[in-house]
Design a protein around this motif. Structure first.
Motif, short mmCIF file in Angstrom:
data_model
loop_
_atom_site.label_atom_id
_atom_site.label_comp_id
_atom_site.label_asym_id
_atom_site.label_seq_id
_atom_site.Cartn_x
_atom_site.Cartn_y
_atom_site.Cartn_z
N HIS A 344 -48.17 23.60 -6.25
CA HIS A 344 -48.14 22.13 -5.83
C HIS A 344 -46.93 22.00 -4.89
CE1 HIS A 344 -47.85 17.90 -6.21
NE2 HIS A 344 -46.74 17.96 -6.62
N THR A 347 -47.47 23.46 -1.22
CA THR A 347 -48.11 22.46 -0.48
C THR A 347 -47.52 21.35 0.07
OG1 THR A 347 -49.43 21.59 -2.38
CG2 THR A 347 -50.54 23.32 -1.21
N GLU A 348 -46.56 20.96 -0.86
CA GLU A 348 -45.83 19.68 -0.45
C GLU A 348 -44.83 20.07 0.58
OE1 GLU A 348 -44.73 16.62 -2.29
OE2 GLU A 348 -46.13 16.18 -3.82
N ASP A 351 -46.69 20.68 3.74
CA ASP A 351 -47.05 19.04 4.20
C ASP A 351 -45.71 18.65 5.06
OD1 ASP A 351 -49.65 19.41 3.26
OD2 ASP A 351 -49.53 18.23 1.50
N ALA A 352 -44.74 18.91 4.54
CA ALA A 352 -43.55 18.24 4.85
C ALA A 352 -42.91 18.98 6.21
CB ALA A 352 -42.45 18.09 3.96
N ASP A 408 -39.07 15.16 -3.92
CA ASP A 408 -38.47 14.83 -2.68
C ASP A 408 -36.62 15.18 -2.64
OD1 ASP A 408 -40.49 13.39 -1.75
OD2 ASP A 408 -39.89 11.46 -2.61
N LYS A 411 -36.50 18.10 -0.44
CA LYS A 411 -36.89 17.84 1.13
C LYS A 411 -35.52 17.36 1.49
CE LYS A 411 -41.60 16.52 0.46
NZ LYS A 411 -42.45 15.10 0.70
#
Ligand code: HAM
Length: 428
Positions: A344, A347-348, A351-352, A408, A411
């Motif tokens: 998970h 993929t996040e 995606d970012a 988050d 990121k």
């Protein structure tokens, strides 16, 4: 069984080298498309006569460097040694000159020459080429030289030298050739065997010779024998280059090794390089379309050697490069039960747009961190307690921790660190 290997002069490109080659290609594409050059994809193999008619029988390429073979129907085919010949064949075959009398194209891809491999000289290499058709205005010559200059600056190079020359038109070259042949005749015993041949076939090519440099010291040069129109054309090219802000040096000995050129020729040399390191080369070829069976059409172009430019970029960036580019995250799954949450997170991150590489396998944390360090990856992300993860900065040794479902923070942390890496000189 004998060990399998690549063919001599055919290189596998990976890692830093490949990344830089791709960067050179991307910058070239952007620079040329912004200047309204359209892409064209051309075949890698052509009928041999395409090259015989264009590159010319007196060129080294045709004389000794082509990969030529027969297909099943006994037609002679050749792996393309350069792009201009195939481009002009396509331009004629599809009547592009009727559709749009003024046009600009760019292409890229592998070329093949059976030369003696050495530093900067491969048998399969890649070029980005640009060709502009239908305009004989000297400002077009300057436009192409400017675009080549912009590509090299765009990939971060400086200190290279743009050398320009004019080899005149058919008419003024003929008169000059007689003078040059007389000069060469007087010094025949001082010339190498190749140059004795050249003085019969295409005397201007003697200026390409590394061995005969001294013998040619006092040789007459074409630039001083241009007709009025060619002289005026060259003067305007240089004035326009000034207006574009491109610095050049006039070198009357740039004759180019392909037969199709006339008037403007140019070569771009790296800061500290000789003939084997020319980064970009090109020139005007106003008679070529006609020679290949079309109507009289002006044309000019250049090709950039992707491997040579990439090598220059690598040399310049050696110090900062690894840390800036290797700011990816290694994601370390530890234990079967944490794998779904790791997938998970991965993929996040993807995606970012954050580059992340999972380190699969049964090894424990220590072994995985050793692997990350060896690979030169900047960060490692791994599970700690239930639902928590650690982000370790491999270079600084510092780490931060947060929730694995709420990523988050990762990121934000990565973006903050990247900002520091790219703008703050955080890399030693
Ligand atoms: P060229 O000078 O034969 O010109 O090649 C252009 C560039 O390709 C060279 O400056 C060099 O960077 C690279 N190159 C050539 N041979 C090799 C090699 N063996 N290994 C590595 N790099 C190499 C042409 O090909 C013309 N078609 C250029 C042109 C386009 N003129 C008008 N339009």
């Amino acid at each position: 069984m004998a060990k399998l290997s690549a063919i001599r002069g055919f290189r596998d490109s990976t890692g830093d080298t490949l990344e830089r080659m791709e960067q050179v290609e991307a910058v070239s594409r952007n620079t040329l498309e912004v200047a309204c050059y359209e892409p064209i994809r051309l075949p890698i193999v052509e009928y041999t006569e395409v090259f015989l008619k264009s590159v010319g029988p007196s060129s080294d390429i045709v004389q000794k460097e082509m990969y030529t073979f027969e297909d099943a129907s006994s037609r002679s085919l050749t792996l393309r040694p350069e792009g201009t010949a195939g481009f002009v064949r396509a331009y004629l075959e599809h009547g592009l000159y009727k559709e749009r009398p003024v046009s600009r194209y760019w292409y890229s891809g592998p070329m093949f020459r059976h030369e003696r491999p050495q530093k900067g000289r491969l048998r399969q290499f890649h070029q980005v080429g640009a060709e502009a058709m239908g305009v004989s205005d000297p400002c077009l010559d300057a436009e192409l030289i400017t675009l080549a200059d912009r590509i090299l600056k765009g990939v971060g190079l400086e200190g290279f030298e743009v050398q320009v020359n004019s080899i005149g038109c058919k008419a003024c070259r003929e008169t000059f050739k007689q003078e040059l042949v007389a000069f060469l005749g007087d010094r025949s015993s001082m010339l190498c065997e190749d140059c004795r041949q050249r003085s019969l076939l295409n005397p201007l090519r003697v200026f390409d010779c590394k061995i005969c440099k001294e013998a040619l010291d006092q040789a007459p040069v074409m630039l001083e024998h241009l007709c009025r129109e060619c002289h005026e054309h060259f003067r305007s090219v240089k004035a326009c280059l000034d207006a574009f802000g491109v610095k050049t040096r006039t070198n009357p000995r740039i004759v180019r090794g392909l037969d199709y050129y006339n008037r403007t020729t140019f070569e771009i040399y790296p800061e500290d390089g000789g003939a084997q390191s020319v980064l970009v080369a090109g020139g005007r070829y106003d008679g070529l379309v006609e020679t290949m069976g079309g109507p009289p059409t002006a044309g000019i172009g250049f090709a950039l050697g992707v491997e040579r430019v990439a090598e220059q970029v690598l040399q310049k960036e050696k110090r900062a490069y690894r840390h800036v580019e290797r700011s990816s995250i290694a994601v370390l799954p530890l234990g079967e039960e944490r794998k779904p949450s790791i997938c998970h997170v991965l993929t996040e991150l993807w995606d970012a747009g954050i580059s992340a590489m999972p380190v699969w396998g049964p090894q424990g944390l220590k072994a995985k961190l050793r692997f990350v360090d060896k690979r030169g990856l900047r960060y490692a992300l791994f599970p700690s307690e239930v639902d928590r993860m650690v982000l370790k900065d491999m270079q600084a040794g510092s780490q931060s921790e947060g929730s694995s479902s709420e990523i988050d923070w990762i990121k934000a942390r990565i973006h903050a660190l990247r900002g520091k890496v790219e703008f703050g000189g955080d890399h030693g």
